[in-house]
Design a protein around this motif. Sequence first.
Motif, mmCIF file in Angstrom:
data_model
loop_
_atom_site.group_PDB
_atom_site.id
_atom_site.type_symbol
_atom_site.label_atom_id
_atom_site.label_comp_id
_atom_site.label_asym_id
_atom_site.label_seq_id
_atom_site.Cartn_x
_atom_site.Cartn_y
_atom_site.Cartn_z
ATOM 1 N N GLY A 10 0.844 -1.199 0.000
ATOM 2 C CA GLY A 10 0.000 0.000 0.000
ATOM 3 C C GLY A 10 0.876 1.243 0.000
ATOM 4 N N ASN A 11 0.697 2.065 -1.030
ATOM 5 C CA ASN A 11 1.463 3.312 -1.128
ATOM 6 C C ASN A 11 0.556 4.460 -0.693
ATOM 7 N N TRP A 12 0.791 4.955 0.519
ATOM 8 C CA TRP A 12 -0.084 6.002 1.052
ATOM 9 C C TRP A 12 0.193 7.370 0.420
ATOM 10 N N LYS A 13 1.305 7.501 -0.291
ATOM 11 C CA LYS A 13 1.699 8.806 -0.857
ATOM 12 C C LYS A 13 1.714 9.844 0.280
ATOM 13 N N MET A 14 1.338 11.100 0.011
ATOM 14 C CA MET A 14 1.376 12.085 1.101
ATOM 15 C C MET A 14 0.026 12.144 1.796
ATOM 16 N N GLY A 90 11.598 5.071 -7.878
ATOM 17 C CA GLY A 90 11.155 5.455 -9.220
ATOM 18 C C GLY A 90 9.660 5.419 -9.444
ATOM 19 N N HIS A 91 8.886 5.642 -8.371
ATOM 20 C CA HIS A 91 7.443 5.784 -8.593
ATOM 21 C C HIS A 91 7.227 6.874 -9.637
ATOM 22 N N SER A 92 6.204 6.741 -10.463
ATOM 23 C CA SER A 92 6.043 7.692 -11.575
ATOM 24 C C SER A 92 5.879 9.127 -11.081
ATOM 25 N N GLU A 93 5.320 9.288 -9.865
ATOM 26 C CA GLU A 93 5.212 10.673 -9.344
ATOM 27 C C GLU A 93 6.597 11.239 -9.031
ATOM 28 N N ARG A 94 7.508 10.395 -8.607
ATOM 29 C CA ARG A 94 8.896 10.853 -8.375
ATOM 30 C C ARG A 94 9.561 11.174 -9.720
ATOM 31 N N TYR A 162 5.000 -2.875 -12.079
ATOM 32 C CA TYR A 162 4.564 -2.273 -13.339
ATOM 33 C C TYR A 162 3.351 -1.402 -13.052
ATOM 34 N N GLU A 163 3.515 -0.125 -13.278
ATOM 35 C CA GLU A 163 2.413 0.807 -13.048
ATOM 36 C C GLU A 163 2.249 1.706 -14.270
ATOM 37 N N PRO A 164 1.312 1.356 -15.162
ATOM 38 C CA PRO A 164 1.084 2.257 -16.294
ATOM 39 C C PRO A 164 0.645 3.617 -15.755
ATOM 40 N N TRP A 166 -0.961 5.996 -16.961
ATOM 41 C CA TRP A 166 -2.344 6.363 -17.276
ATOM 42 C C TRP A 166 -3.360 5.663 -16.377
ATOM 43 N N ALA A 167 -2.913 4.670 -15.622
ATOM 44 C CA ALA A 167 -3.836 3.939 -14.742
ATOM 45 C C ALA A 167 -3.713 4.395 -13.285
ATOM 46 N N ILE A 168 -2.728 5.245 -12.999
ATOM 47 C CA ILE A 168 -2.506 5.628 -11.600
ATOM 48 C C ILE A 168 -3.471 6.731 -11.187
ATOM 49 N N GLY A 169 -4.299 6.413 -10.198
ATOM 50 C CA GLY A 169 -5.215 7.408 -9.642
ATOM 51 C C GLY A 169 -6.313 7.843 -10.601
ATOM 52 N N THR A 170 -6.491 7.125 -11.705
ATOM 53 C CA THR A 170 -7.461 7.555 -12.720
ATOM 54 C C THR A 170 -8.722 6.697 -12.718
ATOM 55 N N GLY A 206 0.374 -2.163 -10.471
ATOM 56 C CA GLY A 206 -0.222 -1.015 -9.779
ATOM 57 C C GLY A 206 -0.935 -0.113 -10.769
ATOM 58 N N GLY A 207 -1.957 0.567 -10.273
ATOM 59 C CA GLY A 207 -2.729 1.485 -11.118
ATOM 60 C C GLY A 207 -4.205 1.178 -10.960
ATOM 61 N N SER A 208 -4.856 1.919 -10.044
ATOM 62 C CA SER A 208 -6.300 1.777 -9.810
ATOM 63 C C SER A 208 -6.723 0.359 -9.429
ATOM 64 N N VAL A 209 -5.855 -0.333 -8.688
ATOM 65 C CA VAL A 209 -6.269 -1.651 -8.162
ATOM 66 C C VAL A 209 -7.232 -1.406 -7.006
ATOM 67 N N ASN A 210 -8.318 -2.178 -6.990
ATOM 68 C CA ASN A 210 -9.250 -2.100 -5.861
ATOM 69 C C ASN A 210 -9.773 -3.504 -5.567
ATOM 70 N N GLY A 226 0.245 -6.656 -5.853
ATOM 71 C CA GLY A 226 -0.111 -5.316 -6.302
ATOM 72 C C GLY A 226 0.536 -4.211 -5.501
ATOM 73 N N LEU A 227 0.611 -3.051 -6.143
ATOM 74 C CA LEU A 227 1.022 -1.819 -5.463
ATOM 75 C C LEU A 227 -0.204 -0.915 -5.520
ATOM 76 N N ILE A 228 -0.758 -0.650 -4.351
ATOM 77 C CA ILE A 228 -2.078 -0.043 -4.277
ATOM 78 C C ILE A 228 -1.962 1.377 -3.735
ATOM 79 N N GLY A 229 -2.540 2.336 -4.418
ATOM 80 C CA GLY A 229 -2.527 3.715 -3.938
ATOM 81 C C GLY A 229 -3.814 4.024 -3.186
ATOM 82 N N GLY A 230 -4.779 4.628 -3.888
ATOM 83 C CA GLY A 230 -6.026 5.087 -3.269
ATOM 84 C C GLY A 230 -6.689 4.057 -2.346
ATOM 85 N N ALA A 231 -6.822 2.819 -2.823
ATOM 86 C CA ALA A 231 -7.533 1.809 -2.026
ATOM 87 C C ALA A 231 -6.733 1.370 -0.802
#
Length: 249
Positions: A10-14, A90-94, A162-164, A166-170, A206-210, A226-231
Amino acid sequence: MTQRKRIVAGNWKMNGNLALVEAFSSAIQPAQFPQVEVVVFPPFPLIAQVAKTGIATGSQTVSEQDAGAFTGEVEAKLVAELGASYSLIGHSERRTLFNESDELLVSKFVKAQEAGLTPILCVGETESERESGQTETVISRQVKAVIEELGVATLKDSVIAYEPVWAIGTGKTASPEQAQQVHKFIRDLVAQFDTEIAATLPILYGGSVNEQNSDLLFAQPDIDGGLIGGASLKPDSFKQICESAVGNV
Ligand code: PGA
Protein backbone atom coordinates in the motif's frame (compact mmCIF):
# COMPACT_ATOMS: atom_id res chain seq x y z
CA MET A 1 1.56 -22.54 -8.90
CA THR A 2 4.48 -20.28 -8.52
CA GLN A 3 7.11 -20.18 -5.79
CA ARG A 4 7.47 -16.46 -6.18
CA LYS A 5 6.85 -14.24 -3.20
CA ARG A 6 3.37 -12.65 -3.22
CA ILE A 7 3.30 -9.04 -2.12
CA VAL A 8 0.47 -6.59 -1.56
CA ALA A 9 1.90 -3.13 -0.97
CA GLY A 10 0.00 0.00 0.00
CA ASN A 11 1.46 3.31 -1.13
CA TRP A 12 -0.08 6.00 1.05
CA LYS A 13 1.70 8.81 -0.86
CA MET A 14 1.38 12.08 1.10
CA ASN A 15 -1.65 10.86 3.04
CA GLY A 16 -2.31 9.24 6.37
CA ASN A 17 -1.62 10.06 9.98
CA LEU A 18 -1.30 8.35 13.35
CA ALA A 19 -5.03 7.60 13.36
CA LEU A 20 -4.77 5.72 10.06
CA VAL A 21 -1.91 3.61 11.42
CA GLU A 22 -4.18 2.75 14.36
CA ALA A 23 -7.03 1.83 12.03
CA PHE A 24 -4.70 -0.41 10.01
CA SER A 25 -3.31 -2.17 13.02
CA SER A 26 -6.84 -3.02 14.19
CA ALA A 27 -7.98 -4.20 10.75
CA ILE A 28 -4.91 -6.03 9.49
CA GLN A 29 -2.84 -8.70 11.16
CA PRO A 30 -0.18 -10.08 8.84
CA ALA A 31 -0.86 -13.64 10.06
CA GLN A 32 -4.30 -13.43 8.43
CA PHE A 33 -2.61 -13.54 5.04
CA PRO A 34 -0.43 -16.63 4.87
CA GLN A 35 2.13 -16.63 2.08
CA VAL A 36 1.47 -12.97 1.29
CA GLU A 37 3.80 -10.17 2.35
CA VAL A 38 1.65 -7.17 3.25
CA VAL A 39 3.66 -3.93 3.18
CA VAL A 40 2.61 -0.37 3.93
CA PHE A 41 4.51 2.62 2.54
CA PRO A 42 3.48 5.59 4.69
CA PRO A 43 5.10 9.03 4.70
CA PHE A 44 8.57 8.91 6.36
CA PRO A 45 7.48 10.12 9.84
CA LEU A 46 5.05 7.19 10.21
CA ILE A 47 7.46 4.37 9.31
CA ALA A 48 8.39 3.57 12.91
CA GLN A 49 4.72 3.60 13.94
CA VAL A 50 3.78 1.16 11.18
CA ALA A 51 6.74 -1.07 12.04
CA LYS A 52 5.44 -1.34 15.62
CA THR A 53 2.15 -2.80 14.37
CA GLY A 54 3.96 -5.84 12.97
CA ILE A 55 2.96 -4.96 9.39
CA ALA A 56 5.98 -4.80 7.07
CA THR A 57 6.82 -1.28 5.99
CA GLY A 58 8.97 0.76 3.67
CA SER A 59 9.70 4.25 2.39
CA GLN A 60 8.30 5.85 -0.75
CA THR A 61 11.79 6.95 -1.81
CA VAL A 62 15.26 7.32 -0.25
CA SER A 63 18.05 9.79 -0.80
CA GLU A 64 20.79 8.89 -3.25
CA GLN A 65 23.22 10.40 -0.72
CA ASP A 66 24.74 9.17 2.51
CA ALA A 67 24.02 11.23 5.62
CA GLY A 68 25.18 14.84 5.41
CA ALA A 69 24.15 18.38 4.62
CA PHE A 70 21.09 17.58 2.47
CA THR A 71 18.24 19.44 4.13
CA GLY A 72 14.93 17.64 3.87
CA GLU A 73 16.34 14.37 2.56
CA VAL A 74 16.15 11.00 4.32
CA GLU A 75 18.96 8.46 4.33
CA ALA A 76 18.18 4.82 3.49
CA LYS A 77 20.05 3.59 6.58
CA LEU A 78 17.75 5.60 8.83
CA VAL A 79 14.71 4.16 7.08
CA ALA A 80 16.06 0.67 7.81
CA GLU A 81 16.81 1.60 11.43
CA LEU A 82 13.17 2.61 11.89
CA GLY A 83 12.11 -0.93 11.04
CA ALA A 84 11.46 -0.71 7.30
CA SER A 85 12.40 -3.52 4.97
CA TYR A 86 11.49 -2.03 1.57
CA SER A 87 11.73 1.18 -0.43
CA LEU A 88 9.86 2.20 -3.55
CA ILE A 89 12.27 3.47 -6.19
CA GLY A 90 11.15 5.45 -9.22
CA HIS A 91 7.44 5.78 -8.59
CA SER A 92 6.04 7.69 -11.58
CA GLU A 93 5.21 10.67 -9.34
CA ARG A 94 8.90 10.85 -8.37
CA ARG A 95 9.93 10.53 -12.02
CA THR A 96 7.61 13.26 -13.26
CA LEU A 97 6.99 15.67 -10.35
CA PHE A 98 10.53 15.49 -8.96
CA ASN A 99 12.37 14.92 -12.23
CA GLU A 100 14.04 11.71 -11.09
CA SER A 101 16.00 10.29 -14.01
CA ASP A 102 16.87 6.64 -14.64
CA GLU A 103 20.44 7.50 -13.68
CA LEU A 104 19.48 9.06 -10.35
CA LEU A 105 17.17 6.14 -9.60
CA VAL A 106 20.03 3.70 -10.03
CA SER A 107 21.86 5.60 -7.25
CA LYS A 108 18.79 5.43 -5.01
CA PHE A 109 18.40 1.73 -5.78
CA VAL A 110 21.99 1.15 -4.63
CA LYS A 111 21.52 3.12 -1.41
CA ALA A 112 18.38 1.16 -0.58
CA GLN A 113 20.12 -2.18 -1.08
CA GLU A 114 23.23 -1.10 0.83
CA ALA A 115 20.97 -0.26 3.78
CA GLY A 116 19.38 -3.72 3.62
CA LEU A 117 16.10 -2.51 2.11
CA THR A 118 14.49 -4.40 -0.76
CA PRO A 119 13.96 -1.94 -3.60
CA ILE A 120 10.68 -2.03 -5.49
CA LEU A 121 11.55 -0.52 -8.86
CA CYS A 122 8.49 1.14 -10.41
CA VAL A 123 8.22 1.26 -14.19
CA GLY A 124 5.46 2.18 -16.60
CA GLU A 125 4.49 4.07 -19.72
CA THR A 126 2.38 7.21 -20.09
CA GLU A 127 -0.81 7.25 -22.10
CA SER A 128 0.83 8.91 -25.10
CA GLU A 129 3.72 6.44 -24.97
CA ARG A 130 1.23 3.57 -25.05
CA GLU A 131 -0.75 5.15 -27.87
CA SER A 132 2.38 5.62 -29.94
CA GLY A 133 3.44 2.01 -29.42
CA GLN A 134 6.32 2.89 -27.09
CA THR A 135 5.29 0.79 -24.05
CA GLU A 136 7.96 -1.89 -24.42
CA THR A 137 10.69 0.59 -25.34
CA VAL A 138 10.01 2.71 -22.25
CA ILE A 139 9.82 -0.23 -19.87
CA SER A 140 12.86 -1.84 -21.34
CA ARG A 141 14.83 1.40 -20.84
CA GLN A 142 13.68 1.72 -17.22
CA VAL A 143 14.54 -1.88 -16.31
CA LYS A 144 17.78 -2.00 -18.28
CA ALA A 145 19.01 1.20 -16.60
CA VAL A 146 19.37 -0.87 -13.42
CA ILE A 147 20.58 -4.12 -15.00
CA GLU A 148 23.22 -2.52 -17.20
CA GLU A 149 24.62 -0.34 -14.43
CA LEU A 150 24.48 -2.80 -11.52
CA GLY A 151 24.33 -6.23 -13.14
CA VAL A 152 21.35 -8.56 -13.26
CA ALA A 153 22.26 -10.18 -9.90
CA THR A 154 21.09 -7.01 -8.22
CA LEU A 155 17.51 -8.01 -9.10
CA LYS A 156 17.79 -11.13 -6.95
CA ASP A 157 16.80 -9.12 -3.89
CA SER A 158 14.42 -6.74 -5.59
CA VAL A 159 10.89 -6.39 -6.80
CA ILE A 160 9.54 -4.68 -9.93
CA ALA A 161 6.20 -2.89 -9.98
CA TYR A 162 4.56 -2.27 -13.34
CA GLU A 163 2.41 0.81 -13.05
CA PRO A 164 1.08 2.26 -16.29
CA VAL A 165 1.06 6.00 -15.61
CA TRP A 166 -2.34 6.36 -17.28
CA ALA A 167 -3.84 3.94 -14.74
CA ILE A 168 -2.51 5.63 -11.60
CA GLY A 169 -5.21 7.41 -9.64
CA THR A 170 -7.46 7.56 -12.72
CA GLY A 171 -9.80 4.63 -12.11
CA LYS A 172 -8.65 3.29 -15.52
CA THR A 173 -7.09 -0.05 -14.66
CA ALA A 174 -5.15 -1.98 -17.27
CA SER A 175 -7.16 -5.06 -18.14
CA PRO A 176 -5.78 -8.28 -16.65
CA GLU A 177 -4.67 -9.27 -20.18
CA GLN A 178 -2.94 -5.94 -20.85
CA ALA A 179 -1.17 -6.11 -17.50
CA GLN A 180 -0.18 -9.76 -17.99
CA GLN A 181 1.28 -8.95 -21.39
CA VAL A 182 3.60 -6.32 -19.95
CA HIS A 183 4.50 -8.43 -16.91
CA LYS A 184 5.50 -11.24 -19.24
CA PHE A 185 7.49 -8.80 -21.31
CA ILE A 186 9.38 -7.70 -18.17
CA ARG A 187 10.03 -11.29 -17.09
CA ASP A 188 11.25 -12.24 -20.57
CA LEU A 189 13.49 -9.18 -20.63
CA VAL A 190 15.12 -10.14 -17.33
CA ALA A 191 15.39 -13.73 -18.58
CA GLN A 192 17.61 -12.53 -21.41
CA PHE A 193 20.14 -11.77 -18.67
CA ASP A 194 19.35 -14.56 -16.16
CA THR A 195 16.52 -17.07 -16.40
CA GLU A 196 16.60 -18.08 -12.74
CA ILE A 197 16.37 -14.53 -11.47
CA ALA A 198 13.56 -13.85 -13.94
CA ALA A 199 11.64 -16.88 -12.70
CA THR A 200 11.76 -15.81 -9.05
CA LEU A 201 11.43 -12.01 -9.44
CA PRO A 202 8.15 -10.75 -7.97
CA ILE A 203 6.43 -8.37 -10.41
CA LEU A 204 3.58 -6.34 -8.95
CA TYR A 205 0.84 -4.52 -10.82
CA GLY A 206 -0.22 -1.02 -9.78
CA GLY A 207 -2.73 1.48 -11.12
CA SER A 208 -6.30 1.78 -9.81
CA VAL A 209 -6.27 -1.65 -8.16
CA ASN A 210 -9.25 -2.10 -5.86
CA GLU A 211 -11.16 -4.89 -4.16
CA GLN A 212 -13.31 -5.37 -7.27
CA ASN A 213 -10.53 -5.93 -9.80
CA SER A 214 -7.73 -7.42 -7.68
CA ASP A 215 -8.90 -11.02 -8.02
CA LEU A 216 -8.67 -11.13 -11.81
CA LEU A 217 -5.40 -9.21 -11.89
CA PHE A 218 -3.73 -11.45 -9.29
CA ALA A 219 -4.91 -14.55 -11.14
CA GLN A 220 -2.61 -13.74 -14.08
CA PRO A 221 0.45 -16.00 -14.24
CA ASP A 222 3.04 -13.22 -14.14
CA ILE A 223 1.31 -10.90 -11.67
CA ASP A 224 2.65 -11.57 -8.19
CA GLY A 225 0.69 -8.99 -6.25
CA GLY A 226 -0.11 -5.32 -6.30
CA LEU A 227 1.02 -1.82 -5.46
CA ILE A 228 -2.08 -0.04 -4.28
CA GLY A 229 -2.53 3.71 -3.94
CA GLY A 230 -6.03 5.09 -3.27
CA ALA A 231 -7.53 1.81 -2.03
CA SER A 232 -4.66 1.35 0.44
CA LEU A 233 -6.01 4.28 2.47
CA LYS A 234 -9.15 2.31 3.32
CA PRO A 235 -8.30 -0.53 5.69
CA ASP A 236 -11.33 -2.61 4.65
CA SER A 237 -10.62 -2.32 0.93
CA PHE A 238 -6.94 -3.01 1.45
CA LYS A 239 -7.77 -6.04 3.55
CA GLN A 240 -9.99 -7.46 0.80
CA ILE A 241 -7.22 -6.92 -1.74
CA CYS A 242 -4.82 -8.82 0.54
CA GLU A 243 -7.40 -11.61 0.76
CA SER A 244 -7.59 -11.87 -3.00
CA ALA A 245 -3.81 -12.32 -3.11
CA VAL A 246 -4.11 -15.22 -0.63
CA GLY A 247 -6.78 -16.76 -2.84
CA ASN A 248 -4.43 -16.58 -5.80
CA VAL A 249 -1.27 -18.04 -4.27
P1 PGA B 1 -3.63 4.11 -7.41
O1 PGA B 1 -2.07 4.40 -7.20
O2 PGA B 1 -3.91 2.74 -6.86
O3 PGA B 1 -4.34 5.19 -6.62
O4 PGA B 1 -3.90 4.20 -8.86
C1 PGA B 1 -1.11 3.42 -7.42
C2 PGA B 1 0.27 3.97 -7.17
O5 PGA B 1 0.50 5.14 -7.48
O6 PGA B 1 1.15 3.26 -6.67
